[in-house]
Design a protein around this motif. Structure first.
Motif, PDB file in Angstrom:
ATOM      1  N   LEU A 174       0.850  -1.177   0.000  1.00 33.23           N
ATOM      2  CA  LEU A 174       0.000   0.000   0.000  1.00 33.23           C
ATOM      3  C   LEU A 174       0.889   1.230   0.000  1.00 33.23           C
ATOM      4  CD1 LEU A 174      -2.690  -1.013   2.679  1.00 33.23           C
ATOM      5  CD2 LEU A 174      -2.703  -1.420   0.199  1.00 33.23           C
ATOM      6  N   HIS A 175       0.808   2.023  -1.039  1.00 28.09           N
ATOM      7  CA  HIS A 175       1.650   3.217  -1.146  1.00 28.09           C
ATOM      8  C   HIS A 175       1.060   4.343  -0.298  1.00 28.09           C
ATOM      9  CE1 HIS A 175       4.365   1.797  -4.367  1.00 28.09           C
ATOM     10  NE2 HIS A 175       3.347   1.008  -4.633  1.00 28.09           N
ATOM     11  N   MET A 176       1.830   4.772   0.698  1.00 25.92           N
ATOM     12  CA  MET A 176       1.378   5.841   1.586  1.00 25.92           C
ATOM     13  C   MET A 176       2.592   6.502   2.223  1.00 25.92           C
ATOM     14  SD  MET A 176      -0.250   3.463   4.629  1.00 25.92           S
ATOM     15  CE  MET A 176      -1.639   3.007   3.595  1.00 25.92           C
ATOM     16  N   SER A 177       2.545   7.818   2.319  1.00 27.77           N
ATOM     17  CA  SER A 177       3.672   8.580   2.856  1.00 27.77           C
ATOM     18  C   SER A 177       3.817   8.423   4.362  1.00 27.77           C
ATOM     19  CB  SER A 177       3.517  10.067   2.511  1.00 27.77           C
ATOM     20  OG  SER A 177       2.290  10.559   3.031  1.00 27.77           O
ATOM     21  N   ASP A 178       2.734   8.047   5.046  1.00 22.42           N
ATOM     22  CA  ASP A 178       2.761   7.932   6.498  1.00 22.42           C
ATOM     23  C   ASP A 178       2.688   6.477   6.953  1.00 22.42           C
ATOM     24  OD1 ASP A 178       0.220   7.576   5.565  1.00 22.42           O
ATOM     25  OD2 ASP A 178      -0.768   8.897   7.008  1.00 22.42           O
ATOM     26  N   ALA A 179       3.439   5.617   6.259  1.00 17.67           N
ATOM     27  CA  ALA A 179       3.363   4.178   6.529  1.00 17.67           C
ATOM     28  C   ALA A 179       3.719   3.836   7.970  1.00 17.67           C
ATOM     29  CB  ALA A 179       4.287   3.424   5.569  1.00 17.67           C
TER      30      ALA A 179
ATOM     31  N   ARG B 106       4.407  -4.291   7.857  1.00 13.27           N
ATOM     32  CA  ARG B 106       5.690  -3.613   8.066  1.00 13.27           C
ATOM     33  C   ARG B 106       5.830  -2.446   7.099  1.00 13.27           C
ATOM     34  NH1 ARG B 106      10.744  -3.769   5.561  1.00 13.27           N
ATOM     35  NH2 ARG B 106      12.542  -3.361   6.939  1.00 13.27           N
ATOM     36  N   ALA B 107       6.297  -1.315   7.608  1.00 14.76           N
ATOM     37  CA  ALA B 107       6.612  -0.175   6.752  1.00 14.76           C
ATOM     38  C   ALA B 107       7.963  -0.428   6.090  1.00 14.76           C
ATOM     39  CB  ALA B 107       6.669   1.107   7.571  1.00 14.76           C
ATOM     40  N   SER B 108       8.051  -0.204   4.782  1.00  8.28           N
ATOM     41  CA  SER B 108       9.300  -0.417   4.059  1.00  8.28           C
ATOM     42  C   SER B 108      10.383   0.523   4.559  1.00  8.28           C
ATOM     43  CB  SER B 108       9.078  -0.189   2.558  1.00  8.28           C
ATOM     44  OG  SER B 108      10.301  -0.142   1.865  1.00  8.28           O
ATOM     45  N   GLY B 109      11.630   0.036   4.529  1.00  9.50           N
ATOM     46  CA  GLY B 109      12.751   0.878   4.913  1.00  9.50           C
ATOM     47  C   GLY B 109      13.319   1.684   3.766  1.00  9.50           C
ATOM     48  N   THR B 110      12.874   1.434   2.538  1.00  8.72           N
ATOM     49  CA  THR B 110      13.432   2.121   1.371  1.00  8.72           C
ATOM     50  C   THR B 110      12.395   2.853   0.520  1.00  8.72           C
ATOM     51  OG1 THR B 110      13.245   0.090   0.057  1.00  8.72           O
ATOM     52  CG2 THR B 110      15.338   0.476   1.186  1.00  8.72           C
ATOM     53  N   GLU B 111      11.110   2.611   0.755  1.00  6.83           N
ATOM     54  CA  GLU B 111      10.063   3.218  -0.058  1.00  6.83           C
ATOM     55  C   GLU B 111       8.906   3.663   0.842  1.00  6.83           C
ATOM     56  OE1 GLU B 111       9.221   0.705  -3.774  1.00  6.83           O
ATOM     57  OE2 GLU B 111      10.229  -0.718  -2.439  1.00  6.83           O
ATOM     58  N   PRO B 112       8.077   4.641   0.401  1.00  3.10           N
ATOM     59  CA  PRO B 112       6.893   5.043   1.170  1.00  3.10           C
ATOM     60  C   PRO B 112       5.768   4.035   0.997  1.00  3.10           C
ATOM     61  CG  PRO B 112       7.009   6.298  -0.864  1.00  3.10           C
ATOM     62  CD  PRO B 112       8.266   5.467  -0.813  1.00  3.10           C
ATOM     63  N   VAL B 113       5.979   2.852   1.553  1.00  3.81           N
ATOM     64  CA  VAL B 113       5.088   1.721   1.306  1.00  3.81           C
ATOM     65  C   VAL B 113       4.826   0.985   2.620  1.00  3.81           C
ATOM     66  CG1 VAL B 113       5.057  -0.611   0.292  1.00  3.81           C
ATOM     67  CG2 VAL B 113       5.685   1.345  -1.126  1.00  3.81           C
ATOM     68  N   LEU B 114       3.577   0.557   2.800  1.00  2.00           N
ATOM     69  CA  LEU B 114       3.222  -0.344   3.884  1.00  2.00           C
ATOM     70  C   LEU B 114       3.023  -1.722   3.275  1.00  2.00           C
ATOM     71  CD1 LEU B 114       2.466  -0.422   6.979  1.00  2.00           C
ATOM     72  CD2 LEU B 114       0.082  -0.413   6.201  1.00  2.00           C
ATOM     73  N   ARG B 115       3.814  -2.691   3.714  1.00  2.00           N
ATOM     74  CA  ARG B 115       3.721  -4.041   3.171  1.00  2.00           C
ATOM     75  C   ARG B 115       2.872  -4.909   4.092  1.00  2.00           C
ATOM     76  NH1 ARG B 115       7.332  -3.443  -0.833  1.00  2.00           N
ATOM     77  NH2 ARG B 115       9.394  -2.611  -0.413  1.00  2.00           N
TER      78      ARG B 115
END
Length: 466
Positions: free
Chosen positions: A380-385, A427-436
């Motif tokens: 899920l692409h989100m800036s506030d992951a 988990r929030a990605s460590g390299t992208e504004p993404v919630l996995r």
């Protein structure tokens, strides 16, 4: 001055925005300073096929060579494991790889490899961040750098020790290789072709846009490979990501085989064909099939945070034979403490030949040990992951209602392990504004339903709270 910090591995940014020649200059100076302060003198630089990767690599090598180290650059684009192998075996004190790996075309980045050929520890990335913070760009014009080295030939010589020539003489396979326009072009095809197999390579031209497809070997991005395997009646399809450190396979019927199953098959190969009984490492998001295989073979299993650097640390400090992660990175410790899909591909081919079985037959053999598992991941692409992750914990009972009893762990993100088997993880990605969001269950419909219901509930909660 923009702050640059290393994530799970290195630094990535959008080309022309937060990844540019000024950033490369600062990072290269910091790496040179780190190498010198630890008594080192030599580094090697590699690069992938992305836009400006060669120019960024030449700039990094030039800057580093002017700041106390002897730098040398690959004479052509190369896979990350090829750079790692050279760093370990040719006496370099570190390696710089210009790549954004599997990320979209607009990204580029820098990875830093240790003298052992693997990802560096958190202590090292923290020190590099400190040095970068203290480094100011002088806006040095990017020129050429001509001190080159042939890394691919060195790698091809070294990989021969893993090739069982008697196995490859038993049958000639037809194999399709898809480097996805990335740095794996030609090298794997040449190795497998040289040991007696018919190889067809697709998407093997320089295309910095990756023809509009992210160079990540997941099923939705591999339709050309699937089609070619079917059309050419091939025995196997192999996919590599942008810098060739991740793998996925396609069987003879055109069915996608994810990295979880590849990891399991390689574990079986090492345990059964090579009679190895050393430790195994997986990341917390990895399949439970590995747990079952370790129990079956009586192997000790370590579980780490996400990021191959954590696997790398254990490979260097424990008696480990193999480590793997959910995203497709699998490493054999006797080779390098790093992901290498080139070696993984060779071993899978040898397993097929030695057992005289197709890929789907090998998977069936594995499932007899592990049982069936169905794995899904949705981004899920989100800036506030990161904020959403915390929101999930405070609303976990609502979000997981009806899914069964569970236990929560927070080794990396939040993992909900169900007492009846399987898990859901966030988990929030460590390299992208993404919630996995990950799920794995023994029923495909339940796995699909769970992840969709969870996301639907999460969207309702985030609309109310964010």
């Amino acid at each position: 001055m923009e702050r640059v910090s290393f994530g799970t591995e290195g630094f990535r940014g959008i080309i022309g925005y937060d990844f540019n020649f000024q950033i490369v200059e600062r990072i290269a100076k910091a790496i040179a300073s780190y190498v010198v302060e630890n008594g080192g003198k030599r580094i090697v630089v590699g690069y992938d096929t992305r836009f400006l990767s060669k120019e960024f690599a030449e700039h990094a090598a030039s800057i580093a060579s002017n700041h106390g180290v002897d730098a040398v650059i690959s004479d052509n684009f190369c896979p990350s494991p090829v750079l790692s192998y050279a760093t370990k075996t040719l006496g370099f004190n570190g390696g710089i790889m210009i790549t954004a790996s599997h990320n979209p075309q607009k990204y580029n980045g820098i990875k830093f490899k240790s003298h052992l050929g693997g990802a560096v520890s958190n202590n090292v990335t923290s020190r590099l961040t400190e040095l970068i913070d203290r480094t100011v760009s002088e806006n040095i014009y990017p020129g050429s750098f001509t001190k080159t080295i042939d890394l691919k030939t060195h790698y091809k010589r070294g990989i021969k020790k893993f090739i069982d020539k008697t196995a490859h003489g038993s049958k000639r396979l037809k194999i399709i290789i898809d480097p996805m326009y990335g740095a794996g072009q030609s090298i794997l095809a040449e190795i497998i072709g040289s040991i007696g197999h018919d190889v067809i390579e697709i998407r093997n031209t320089i295309n910095p846009s990756f023809a509009g497809t992210n160079p990540e070997p997941v099923e939705k991005n591999l339709l050309p490979l699937i089609k070619t395997v079917i059309d050419k009646k091939a025995d196997l399809g192999i996919a590599l990501d942008g810098d060739s450190d991740r793998i996925a396979l396609v069987d003879a019927r055109g069915r996608y085989v994810d990295a979880h199953k590849v990891f399991g098959l390689l574990l079986m190969y090492l345990a059964e064909e090579l009679n190895l009984s050393k430790d195994v490492v997986k990341t917390v998001s990895g399949t439970e099939m590995v747990d079952k295989l370790c129990k079956h073979y009586r192997l000790n299993l370590h579980i780490t945070k996400i990021g191959f650097k954590y696997i790398c640390e254990l490979m260097q400090s424990n008696d480990v034979m193999i480590g793997g992660e959910e995203s497709g990175g699998i490493g054999i410790a006797s080779h390098i403490p790093e992901r290498d899909p080139l070696l993984a591909s060779i071993l899978i081919v040898q397993m097929m030949l030695k057992r005289k079985k197709s890929l789907d037959m090998l998977i069936s053999d594995m499932i007899k040990i592990t049982g069936k598992y169905y794995y899904r991941r949705k981004d899920l692409h989100m800036s506030d992951a990161n904020n959403v992750s915390e929101l999930i914990v405070s609303n976990k009972d609502k979000l997981l209602k009806g899914f069964g009893d569970y236990e929560m762990s927070d080794l990396d993100g939040y993992k909900f392990q169900f007492k009846d088997g399987g898990f859901l993880m966030v988990r929030a990605s460590g390299t992208e504004p993404v919630l996995r969001i990950y799920t794995e269950l023994n029923d495909v419909q339940k796995s699909n339903t769970m992840i969709e219901q969870f996301i639907g509930r999460l969207e309702k909660i985030t609309r109310r709270h964010l």
